[in-house]
Design a protein around this motif. Structure first.
Motif, PDB file in Angstrom:
ATOM      1  N   ARG A  46       0.818  -1.207   0.000  1.00 47.15           N
ATOM      2  CA  ARG A  46       0.000   0.000   0.000  1.00 47.15           C
ATOM      3  C   ARG A  46       0.855   1.262   0.000  1.00 47.15           C
ATOM      4  NH1 ARG A  46      -4.808  -1.664   4.242  1.00 47.15           N
ATOM      5  NH2 ARG A  46      -5.938  -2.956   2.764  1.00 47.15           N
ATOM      6  N   ALA A  47       2.112   1.110  -0.312  1.00 46.65           N
ATOM      7  CA  ALA A  47       3.004   2.276  -0.285  1.00 46.65           C
ATOM      8  C   ALA A  47       2.481   3.369  -1.211  1.00 46.65           C
ATOM      9  CB  ALA A  47       4.401   1.862  -0.712  1.00 46.65           C
ATOM     10  N   ILE A  48       2.672   4.589  -0.779  1.00 40.26           N
ATOM     11  CA  ILE A  48       2.275   5.719  -1.629  1.00 40.26           C
ATOM     12  C   ILE A  48       3.054   5.685  -2.943  1.00 40.26           C
ATOM     13  CG2 ILE A  48       2.300   8.247  -1.762  1.00 40.26           C
ATOM     14  CD1 ILE A  48       2.052   8.234   1.285  1.00 40.26           C
ATOM     15  N   GLN A  49       4.240   5.125  -2.882  1.00 41.71           N
ATOM     16  CA  GLN A  49       5.111   5.093  -4.057  1.00 41.71           C
ATOM     17  C   GLN A  49       4.799   3.923  -4.995  1.00 41.71           C
ATOM     18  OE1 GLN A  49       6.278   4.919  -0.866  1.00 41.71           O
ATOM     19  NE2 GLN A  49       6.739   7.099  -0.573  1.00 41.71           N
ATOM     20  N   LYS A  50       3.647   3.312  -4.794  1.00 38.17           N
ATOM     21  CA  LYS A  50       3.306   2.143  -5.609  1.00 38.17           C
ATOM     22  C   LYS A  50       3.332   2.485  -7.104  1.00 38.17           C
ATOM     23  CE  LYS A  50      -0.799   0.170  -4.925  1.00 38.17           C
ATOM     24  NZ  LYS A  50      -1.877  -0.757  -4.506  1.00 38.17           N
TER      25      LYS A  50
END
Lengths: 314, 956
Positions: free
Chosen positions: B769-773
């Motif tokens: 779920r990383a913002i950097q996905k």
């Protein structure tokens, strides 16, 4: 040396009648069974659809072999090859190379009435499936294809088809396996193949589940991986349970399915479900190998079983 | 064959037992003499006997005995025929009389042993039928005990002996006896043993020995094919299974129910057995010597026929069996297993009432374990199977809708509830369905729709028990749509309506009271809202709603200038309510700032930083501390708080707020310009060095990363080099994905693709779920392209589109995806991707221009010249400043026009391209000039002016 030219039937039969030996207790040779009911011990050298070439006992080595038309022959009783009897007594223990040699030597007789070439071919194919090399499994398919196309015995042809399905399953050619199983089921009540196929599909799903969870250790957080993970998990368990639910008296397969379901639950981290299926396994199939393997993996008191188990039985 | 008896009578020769069949040895019937003479009577009796006409034979024998039996001359004949008369009595069911004649037969010392054998057996039979059960049992017991007796009859005697225990209500004794004997007789008489097993099962169940009965079922199941009475055994097994169910002995029930054949197989098998018995009777029926066997077989046949008749009357046998099995699994709470069994019924069995109920249970079981798609599928199957005839249809429709809702298929759920309402508006579930529709509208922010449905509940389903819910949620719908007056009024009406009933407190009392206060606040009626919030908080201390109430109370108080009271309200919010708590904290800070209580403000935010370093708002708190110091003219102090916080918490990899803090550092040095940046770089390097020496790798990594980021702003090459150096220190699992992704992108730029791929793969794995996905998928897609793995690249780009559709990189990724799709021959896919880009308002102008050009080129490539034209044109009309794209677009359009034979138009486009000074450097301009030359002949000539007739001139 050229074989003696075929003699006319009547003359031939007269000769054979003179040569026909009374039944004896021991037989170490091939035997021609004529349509007249007579038998001729001999050593078959070659056989085609039209003619059989053979040597009679006591014939000089340099004497030309005899031949006869197949239309006079009811069937040929082929002498077992060296080692064949031992193999047939316990095929599961036969060394693969022995089976291979037998098949190689006998395959020329495939299709001849009463020949057990096809049966040996099936045994050889099954031995190949016990190995770990996919090339062996491919070879098993080739052998089964020959046998199912040419063997004279319907049962052997059926066995070849079943063995072929097992090979397809091992090779994970599931779509082909499915079609063949469907065709076989239409001919027989035996659910064994369907169970085998379902089991293989479930194990394949379980392997994919393990790989997926390894690649995605936080799959719970991934909205797109989670559905696939759940699908693999549930479909594997559903398939593992099918023998237990629908063929419960096939104890070995049902028990194995429960044990595998427990494994799937363990992979999925679902401890309660794992204990539950193990409890079912131990309660319903206590004397199976699967139950022996499962013992000690669970404390049944932590799982709902029969609420009255502790109460007087009757 | 002449009757030997007749010969004896006429010739006085004693009878000789024939071929071991005693009384029943067949003899030919002579020509019948006149009936009335003794000989005649015997002749006719004998003839009738031989013809198995036992009634006639009995009558004649009896008359003989009555009329002539006392005479001395007939003594021998009497001796010889007494056993025959006994048999006739038996066959004509005169059992009492038969006993008498049997007794008389045994008075004959010369009675043939074979005849004696049979009469011994039938004596027991007669006693049994005369209800002298103990006597019969004794007779059969004695018969069995004598091993010289006829083998087959011995076994029959044994079974009858056991049966008589049951008749005398001694099932335990019968069971014990059969348990002992049945295994012993199995080898010699498997058929008798199978009937013995049936009796044994009956005896065990009658005596309540259920465990032993279960063991017998397990033991006998493999022999079911051989049984003469499988129906009896199976119906008892079913009964045993039911008894286990009643006792909640679920596993035992399952063992029983697994061992029951389906109806068709059982019936077919039993009918086969019946036919075998009938054939045996037929084969032996005409043989008087086989009459005892025939009688036995007839007895068995009767039982079998009765069992078949009873079995055929059983309705829904298969479905009932499966239902019981599912019940056992439900008892064990094995919902999956129960669902699978029930679902199979729905698929394989014809519709009947049991299948109907089972189908409903299937859906409920799937719902129980949260397998919504299976529940929906089961409901669909029910609808298909039962159409409008299913008795559980309304419930199935409702559960289907529920499963769709739980599976977050909101639109489908809404339709499903609507389907129920439409088809069954008067069903008790209709009210629920209407309410749920309203609720789903609320979830989709369609407040008007929600109000409509809640109103429907009130009007049409007043008895549904959901009117109160409808009333409350109507008020909420009004609040959501910011109709605060109406919402407040609705909530007040709700409270009044339900508090006045005198029943239990309104279900939503607390929420309604709160909402009234919120509405007052939202309307700016602060004083009223303060009173209401005060009351609420006092009455609901510790409730989560009280935290929100305190927040709004604080806001209202501050709005009225009561700062201290406002701060106190904020301070009463519990830390567990993270969002409100932090809001309250920062609002307190803001209040302190507005009232210029700067020291308090600084202390306030310092406490926050110290106590809640994991908060996402930590940088904000630090900012305010720094602001405070700057306000006080102490910029160095402002910077120190950043460093202190980093020093305190920088080693914790889980605190991603530290990276945010580092990114905020430049702001603290901004005022010193270039010198400030230099100082910052130095401090970061210093902290990194110290962290390294102190074995604080995470802090060291963070400092190095912060430094690299800073360097990138001034010198991208140096920044990249610094990022590359981070790679060995990064643990993608533990560290902030932002660091790993930055490093991975630097690695990609440096063409170190393997390391980049490894990092990005790990980031995706550990931080789904990383913002950097978006950067991860974009990077992995690009790396797959580098590898030539088009399929993999497309997979990543598709995941990008699906999972990070809000990313600013979407346009770039879509262009890449479309290109790959085109290259792999998926022209429709490529076009769809490009069209999606064009519709995306977030896409940039250059991306749209590129998409338009690419679309034009795909149509041109597939020779759809006309379709390509507007795409090319739009590029240079709407996005004229993108040089190369314009040049290509002009060329593309001109070439398409040529292909269409519109050479004049093509010429114009070439000329337009050639005329653009900003496009001169592009090769397409050179090609345009060649095109102009080529198409010169097609230049449109200006229209000639219209000819005017010369006017005559006036003569001078």
């Amino acid at each position: 040396m050229k074989p003696h030219p075929a003699i006319p039937i009547a003359g031939f039969l007269a000769v054979l009648a003179w040569l026909a030996a009374p039944a004896t207790g021991l037989r170490a040779q091939d035997v021609l069974h004529l349509k007249t009911g007579q038998t001729v011990p001999c050593a078959i050298e070659a056989v085609t659809d039209n003619i059989v070439t053979f040597r009679l006992p006591g014939m000089a080595k340099n004497a030309p072999p005899r031949s006869a038309k197949m239309e006079a022959v009811e069937f040929i009783e082929f002498a077992p090859l060296p080692g064949e009897a031992k193999v047939l007594a316990d095929p599961a223990k036969a060394p693969p190379e022995t089976l291979e040699k037998l098949w190689t030597d006998k395959s020329r007789l495939l299709g001849r009435p009463r020949s057990n070439a096809g049966a040996l071919g099936v045994l050889h194919a099954r031995a190949l499936l016990r190995g770990d090399d996919p090339l062996f499994w491919q070879r098993a398919i080739v052998i089964c294809d020959r046998v199912r196309e040419r063997d004279w015995d319907e049962k052997v042809r059926h066995d070849a088809r079943e063995t072929r399905v097992q090979a397809l399953i091992r090779l994970e050619r599931f779509d082909e396996a499915r079609k063949e199983v469907a065709a076989l089921i239409a001919e027989t009540d035996d659910p064994g193949l369907t169970i085998s196929l379902d089991h293989a599909l479930a194990r394949a799903d379980l392997r994919k589940l393990i790989a997926l969870q390894a690649e995605n250790p936080r799959w719970e957080e991934d909205d797109f991986v989670r559905p696939e993970r759940n699908r693999l998990y549930h479909e594997a368990v559903d398939r593992f349970l099918r023998p237990f639910l629908f063929h419960g008296t096939r104890e070995t397969e049902a028990a194995r399915g429960l044990l595998d379901a427990a494994e799937a639950h363990a992979v999925a981290g679902n401890e309660a479900e794992r204990r539950a299926v193990l409890a079912d396994l131990l309660a319903i199939y206590p004397n199976t190998e699967a139950a022996a393997a499962a013992r000690g993996q669970t404390d049944p008191s932590q799982t709902k079983t029969n609420p009255t188990d502790e109460a007087p039985k009757n | 064959m002449k009757s030997r008896l007749a010969a004896i009578v006429f010739c006085g020769t004693p009878i000789v037992s024939g071929s071991g069949h005693g009384l029943f040895a067949q003899a030919p019937a002579p020509d019948a003499p006149p009936v009335q003479t003794p000989a005649g009577l015997l002749e006719s009796a004998r003839a009738a006997f031989d013809a198995a006409d036992f009634a006639t034979a009995e009558s004649n024998f009896q008359r003989f005995m009555d009329d002539y039996g006392q005479a001395e001359e007939t003594r021998e004949a009497v001796r010889i025929h007494t056993p025959l008369l006994a048999v006739c009595k038996i066959r004509t069911e005169k059992f009492g009389e038969a006993l008498e004649w049997i007794a008389r037969s045994f008075e004959d010392p010369k009675l043939d042993p074979a005849i004696a054998d049979e009469l011994s057996f039938f004596r027991g039979h007669c006693l049994m039928l005369q209800r002298d059960l103990p006597g019969a049992q004794t007779a059969f017991g004695e018969y069995w005990a004598d091993t010289a007796h006829h083998a087959a009859r011995r076994y029959e005697a044994l079974l009858l002996f056991a049966h008589l225990y049951l008749s005398q209500d001694l099932p335990e004794t019968a069971a014990e006896m059969l348990a002992d004997q049945v295994p012993k007789i199995r080898a010699a008489q498997p058929e008798a043993a199978s009937r013995g097993a049936v009796l044994q099962l009956h005896a065990l169940m009658a005596s309540g020995q259920l465990d032993a009965a279960l063991a017998l079922v397990r033991d006998q199941y493999p022999r079911l094919e051989e049984m003469t009475q499988p129906v009896a055994f199976q119906t008892m097994t079913l009964s045993l299974g039911s008894r286990f169910l009643e006792r909640q002995r679920w596993h035992d029930a399952i063992v029983c129910l697994q061992r029951i054949w389906p109806r068709e197989k059982l019936l077919s098998h039993q009918l086969g057995k019946k036919a075998e018995i009938e054939k045996l009777i037929s084969d032996r029926g005409a043989n008087p010597a086989a009459q005892s066997q025939v009688m036995q077989l007839e007895g068995i046949l009767k039982r079998v026929e009765r069992e078949i008749a009873n079995f055929e009357k059983v309705e829904n046998y298969d479905s009932a069996l499966r239902f019981r099995l599912a019940t056992a699994f439900q008892g064990l709470e094995r919902w999956r297993e129960a669902a699978l069994v029930l679902e199979d019924m729905l698929v394989t069995l014809p519709p009947d009432p049991v299948v109907d109920s089972a189908s409903l249970a299937t859906i409920q079981c799937w719902i129980q374990i949260g397998r919504w798609p299976r529940a929906v599928a089961a409901a669909d199957r029910y609808l298909e199977k039962f159409a409008d005839t299913g008795k559980n249809l309304p419930m199935v429709l409702y559960l289907r809708a529920e499963a769709l809702r739980e599976d977050l298929q909101i639109a489908e759920a809404q339709l499903a509830y609507g389907d129920l309402l439409e088809r069954y508006p008067d069903d008790p579930l209709a009210g629920k369905a209407a309410f749920m529709q309203g609720f789903l509208y609320l979830q989709q922010d369609d407040n008007e729709g929600a109000l409509f449905e809640f109103d429907r509940v009130r009007k049409n389903y007043a008895d549904s028990g959901l009117v109160e819910d409808a009333d409350y949620w109507s008020g909420m719908a009004l609040a959501f749509s910011k109709q605060y007056e109406a919402a407040r009024e609705a909530m007040r009406s709700y409270l009044e309506k339900y508090e006045s009933t005198g029943a239990a407190a309104p279900k939503y009392r607390k929420e309604a009271v709160f909402r009234v206060a919120v509405c007052a606040f939202s309307l700016g009626e602060y004083e009223e809202s303060i009173d209401l919030f005060d009351q609420f908080v006092a009455a609901h201390e510790g409730d989560p709603l009280a935290d929100e109430a305190n927040l709004l109370l604080g806001d209202a108080l501050c709005a009225l200038g009561e700062i201290d009271r406002g701060i106190a309200a904020y301070g009463a919010i519990r830390p567990d309510s993270i969002r409100f708590f932090e809001d309250g904290w920062f609002k307190t800070g803001k209040a302190l700032k507005l009232t210029e209580r700067f020291d308090e403000m600084r202390t306030h935010f310092e406490r926050f930083a110290s106590l809640y370093p994991e908060s996402n708002r930590l940088p904000e708190a630090i900012y305010w501390i720094g602001w405070n110091d700057l306000q006080a003219g102490k910029p160095h102090k402002a910077r120190e708080i950043y460093w202190e916080t980093l020093e305190l918490h920088g080693e914790r990899p889980d605190l991603h707020s530290m990276e945010d803090l580092i990114l905020a550092l430049p702001m603290a040095y901004e005022s010193d310009g270039k010198a400030g940046r230099g100082e910052l770089l130095r401090r970061l390097e210093q902290m990194r060095f110290q962290a390294d020496n102190a074995d604080r790798p995470t802090l060291a990594l963070r400092c190095a990363w912060g430094r690299a980021r800073l360097l990138s702003l001034e010198d991208p090459a140096r920044g990249r080099a610094a990022l590359l150096a981070l790679q060995p220190e990064i643990d993608p699992k533990r560290h902030n994905p932002m660091i790993a992704v930055d490093c991975a992108e630097a690695l990609m730029d440096a063409e170190n693709f393997n390391l980049a791929r490894a990092l990005l793969t790990e980031v995706r794995k550990w931080h789904p779920r990383a913002i950097q996905k978006d950067r991860v998928f974009a990077g992995l897609g690009r790396l797959a392209e580098e590898d030539g793995d088009t399929e993999k690249a497309l997979e990543y780009y598709t995941r990008f589109e699906r999972e990070t559709a809000g990313s600013t990189r979407l346009g770039t990724v879509r262009l890449a995806k479309a290109r790959l799709q085109s290259e792999s021959g998926d022209t429709p896919g490529a076009r769809a991707t490009l069209e999606a880009l064009l519709e995306d308002s977030a896409a940039t102008a250059p991306q749209k221009a590129e998409a338009l050009l690419a679309l034009g080129e795909t149509y041109a490539a597939s020779r759809e010249w006309k379709t390509s034209l507007p795409y090319f044109e739009r590029v240079y009309v709407a996005y004229g400043k993108f040089g190369e794209l314009n040049a290509r677009a002009y060329q593309g359009r001109a070439q398409a026009l040529e292909r269409l034979g519109l050479n004049a138009e093509a010429l114009e486009v070439y000329e337009e391209l050639a005329a653009r000074p900003d496009l001169r450097s592009f090769p397409q301009t050179g090609e345009a000039r060649a095109g102009i030359a080529r198409l010169e002949s097609f230049r449109r000539k200006p229209a000639a002016p219209a000819e005017v007739a010369p006017q005559p001139t006036e003569a001078r």
